[in-house]
Design a protein around this motif. Structure first.
Motif, mmCIF file in Angstrom:
data_model
loop_
_atom_site.group_PDB
_atom_site.id
_atom_site.type_symbol
_atom_site.label_atom_id
_atom_site.label_comp_id
_atom_site.label_asym_id
_atom_site.label_seq_id
_atom_site.Cartn_x
_atom_site.Cartn_y
_atom_site.Cartn_z
ATOM 1 N N SER A 182 0.823 -1.214 0.000
ATOM 2 C CA SER A 182 0.000 0.000 0.000
ATOM 3 C C SER A 182 0.854 1.260 0.000
ATOM 4 C CB SER A 182 -0.918 -0.006 1.224
ATOM 5 O OG SER A 182 -1.690 1.176 1.300
ATOM 6 N N ASN A 183 1.997 1.186 0.673
ATOM 7 C CA ASN A 183 2.864 2.362 0.796
ATOM 8 C C ASN A 183 3.463 2.808 -0.527
ATOM 9 O OD1 ASN A 183 2.475 2.679 3.535
ATOM 10 N ND2 ASN A 183 4.317 1.549 4.126
ATOM 11 N N ILE A 184 3.550 1.913 -1.498
ATOM 12 C CA ILE A 184 4.138 2.285 -2.791
ATOM 13 C C ILE A 184 3.407 3.485 -3.373
ATOM 14 C CG2 ILE A 184 4.549 1.552 -5.168
ATOM 15 C CD1 ILE A 184 4.775 -1.328 -4.099
ATOM 16 N N ARG A 185 2.100 3.375 -3.508
ATOM 17 C CA ARG A 185 1.324 4.466 -4.095
ATOM 18 C C ARG A 185 1.373 5.717 -3.220
ATOM 19 N NH1 ARG A 185 -1.990 5.090 -8.098
ATOM 20 N NH2 ARG A 185 -2.098 2.874 -8.575
ATOM 21 N N ASP A 186 1.296 5.537 -1.897
ATOM 22 C CA ASP A 186 1.300 6.694 -1.009
ATOM 23 C C ASP A 186 2.643 7.416 -1.020
ATOM 24 O OD1 ASP A 186 -1.355 6.464 -0.175
ATOM 25 O OD2 ASP A 186 -0.821 4.960 1.321
ATOM 26 N N LEU A 187 3.734 6.679 -1.118
ATOM 27 C CA LEU A 187 5.051 7.320 -1.214
ATOM 28 C C LEU A 187 5.169 8.126 -2.499
ATOM 29 C CD1 LEU A 187 7.352 4.459 0.131
ATOM 30 C CD2 LEU A 187 7.048 6.727 1.161
ATOM 31 N N GLU A 188 4.605 7.616 -3.570
ATOM 32 C CA GLU A 188 4.632 8.368 -4.830
ATOM 33 C C GLU A 188 3.759 9.621 -4.727
ATOM 34 O OE1 GLU A 188 5.741 5.062 -8.164
ATOM 35 O OE2 GLU A 188 3.600 5.394 -7.796
ATOM 36 N N ALA A 192 5.278 13.258 -5.065
ATOM 37 C CA ALA A 192 4.756 13.834 -6.313
ATOM 38 C C ALA A 192 5.541 13.356 -7.529
ATOM 39 C CB ALA A 192 4.762 15.365 -6.252
ATOM 40 N N ARG A 193 5.956 12.087 -7.484
ATOM 41 C CA ARG A 193 6.686 11.489 -8.606
ATOM 42 C C ARG A 193 6.769 9.981 -8.397
ATOM 43 N NH1 ARG A 193 12.149 14.492 -8.259
ATOM 44 N NH2 ARG A 193 10.739 16.100 -7.467
ATOM 45 N N PRO A 194 7.055 9.237 -9.451
ATOM 46 C CA PRO A 194 7.214 7.786 -9.294
ATOM 47 C C PRO A 194 8.423 7.457 -8.422
ATOM 48 C CG PRO A 194 6.895 8.385 -11.600
ATOM 49 C CD PRO A 194 7.151 9.658 -10.863
ATOM 50 N N LEU A 195 8.386 6.284 -7.814
ATOM 51 C CA LEU A 195 9.554 5.816 -7.079
ATOM 52 C C LEU A 195 10.768 5.764 -8.003
ATOM 53 C CD1 LEU A 195 8.284 2.818 -4.903
ATOM 54 C CD2 LEU A 195 9.059 5.047 -4.084
ATOM 55 N N ALA A 196 11.938 6.086 -7.443
ATOM 56 C CA ALA A 196 13.176 6.057 -8.227
ATOM 57 C C ALA A 196 13.927 4.749 -8.057
ATOM 58 C CB ALA A 196 14.074 7.223 -7.830
ATOM 59 N N GLY A 197 13.345 3.817 -7.316
ATOM 60 C CA GLY A 197 13.999 2.527 -7.181
ATOM 61 C C GLY A 197 13.540 1.763 -5.964
ATOM 62 N N ALA A 198 13.880 0.486 -5.949
ATOM 63 C CA ALA A 198 13.615 -0.392 -4.808
ATOM 64 C C ALA A 198 14.682 -1.479 -4.824
ATOM 65 C CB ALA A 198 12.222 -1.001 -4.896
ATOM 66 N N MET A 199 15.638 -1.375 -3.911
ATOM 67 C CA MET A 199 16.718 -2.363 -3.858
ATOM 68 C C MET A 199 16.251 -3.609 -3.112
ATOM 69 S SD MET A 199 19.362 -1.372 -5.523
ATOM 70 C CE MET A 199 20.562 -2.550 -4.894
ATOM 71 N N PRO A 200 16.534 -4.792 -3.656
ATOM 72 C CA PRO A 200 16.101 -6.030 -3.001
ATOM 73 C C PRO A 200 16.740 -6.191 -1.627
ATOM 74 C CG PRO A 200 16.850 -6.443 -5.251
ATOM 75 C CD PRO A 200 17.256 -5.049 -4.913
ATOM 76 N N ALA A 201 15.962 -6.647 -0.653
ATOM 77 C CA ALA A 201 16.512 -6.954 0.662
ATOM 78 C C ALA A 201 17.605 -8.003 0.509
ATOM 79 C CB ALA A 201 15.409 -7.469 1.580
ATOM 80 N N GLY A 202 18.680 -7.852 1.283
ATOM 81 C CA GLY A 202 19.793 -8.792 1.207
ATOM 82 C C GLY A 202 20.828 -8.466 0.158
ATOM 83 N N SER A 203 20.675 -7.333 -0.517
ATOM 84 C CA SER A 203 21.631 -6.975 -1.577
ATOM 85 C C SER A 203 23.052 -6.832 -1.052
ATOM 86 C CB SER A 203 21.203 -5.668 -2.258
ATOM 87 O OG SER A 203 19.986 -5.812 -2.935
#
Length: 243
Positions: A182-188, A192-203
């Motif tokens: 749910s937070n994906i849309r709310d963070l955007e 006021a813009r699309p997410l700039a990334g999401a690094m996988p856990a454990g990277s």
């Protein structure tokens, strides 16, 4: 030449991983890149710090740590407790500008969040970014509570006239819960813009070759990656009909 400052909505959100990912993508494009840590806290003199992780993951050696304090505190408090002078952010500005003369990209990773103090006068990463005229990458958590932390960080930046380069989720799990999805849309909405990334856990546990693949998938094209915010959002069924 360009300077990017990497900060977080709080500590432990994945700033170092995102910094390493930015550096790895720049280096693989042949971009001369330097990474700066103005003040490392919570690490002893002979212990590996954040820049050692950057060096290992991104495969670069052009890293610069300007001060180190053993106690896991804010840079100001750690310097005070150690009885040594604090980090001078005006001096950091000068040194970063010198690096920027010979590098197309300088990444500056702050300690903790945007308004963590570096000295008793109250200098912060926000001041550093403003003095450098640098855009800021904000690394956020994906879980419950991130909306308030992220909104406060972005509001503080806007109040100071600091440009946002993008919001990146520092650790995205394989099986996100309802709040995270749910937070994906709310963070955007907040940014006021699309997410700039999401690094996988454990990277951070990957080797350099595997990490480069994760960085390419986890960061947006503006940073040299292939992350597509719409595809990421849609993969969780986050349409207007199913927010």
């Amino acid at each position: 030449m360009s300077v990017l400052v990497v900060t977080g909505t709080c500590t432990g959100v994945g700033k170092t991983i995102v910094t390493a990912a930015l550096a790895a993508l720049a280096a693989t494009r042949g971009t001369p890149v330097a990474v700066v840590k103005p003040g490392q806290t919570g690490v002893g003199p002979d212990e590996p710090g954040d820049l050692d992780d950057v060096r290992r993951l991104a495969g670069i050696d052009d890293v610069h740590e300007f001060a180190r304090f053993p106690d896991p505190l804010s840079p100001a408090a750690a310097a005070r407790h150690a009885g040594v002078p604090p980090v001078s952010l005006p001096t950091v500005v000068d040194r970063v500008r010198e690096l920027a003369e010979t590098h197309r990209l300088v990444l500056v990773e702050g300690a903790g969040g945007l308004l963590v103090r570096y000295d008793d006068e109250g200098a912060t990463v926000a001041d550093l970014a403003r003095w450098l005229g640098a855009a800021v990458v904000v690394v956020a958590r994906p879980d419950l509570g991130t909306l308030n932390h992220t909104a406060l960080t972005l509001e503080a930046m806007a109040h100071r006239g600091i440009q946002l380069a993008g919001v990146v989720l520092g650790e995205w799990p394989d099986e996100p819960d309802l709040a995270m999805r749910s937070n994906i849309r709310d963070l955007e909405t907040i940014s006021a813009r699309p997410l700039a990334g999401a690094m996988p856990a454990g990277s951070g546990a990957l080797d350099a070759a595997e990490f480069l693949v994760a960085a390419h998938r986890g960061l947006a094209p503006a940073f040299g990656g292939a992350f597509d915010a719409a595809t990421f959002r849609d993969s969780f069924g986050l349409t207007k009909e199913n927010p």
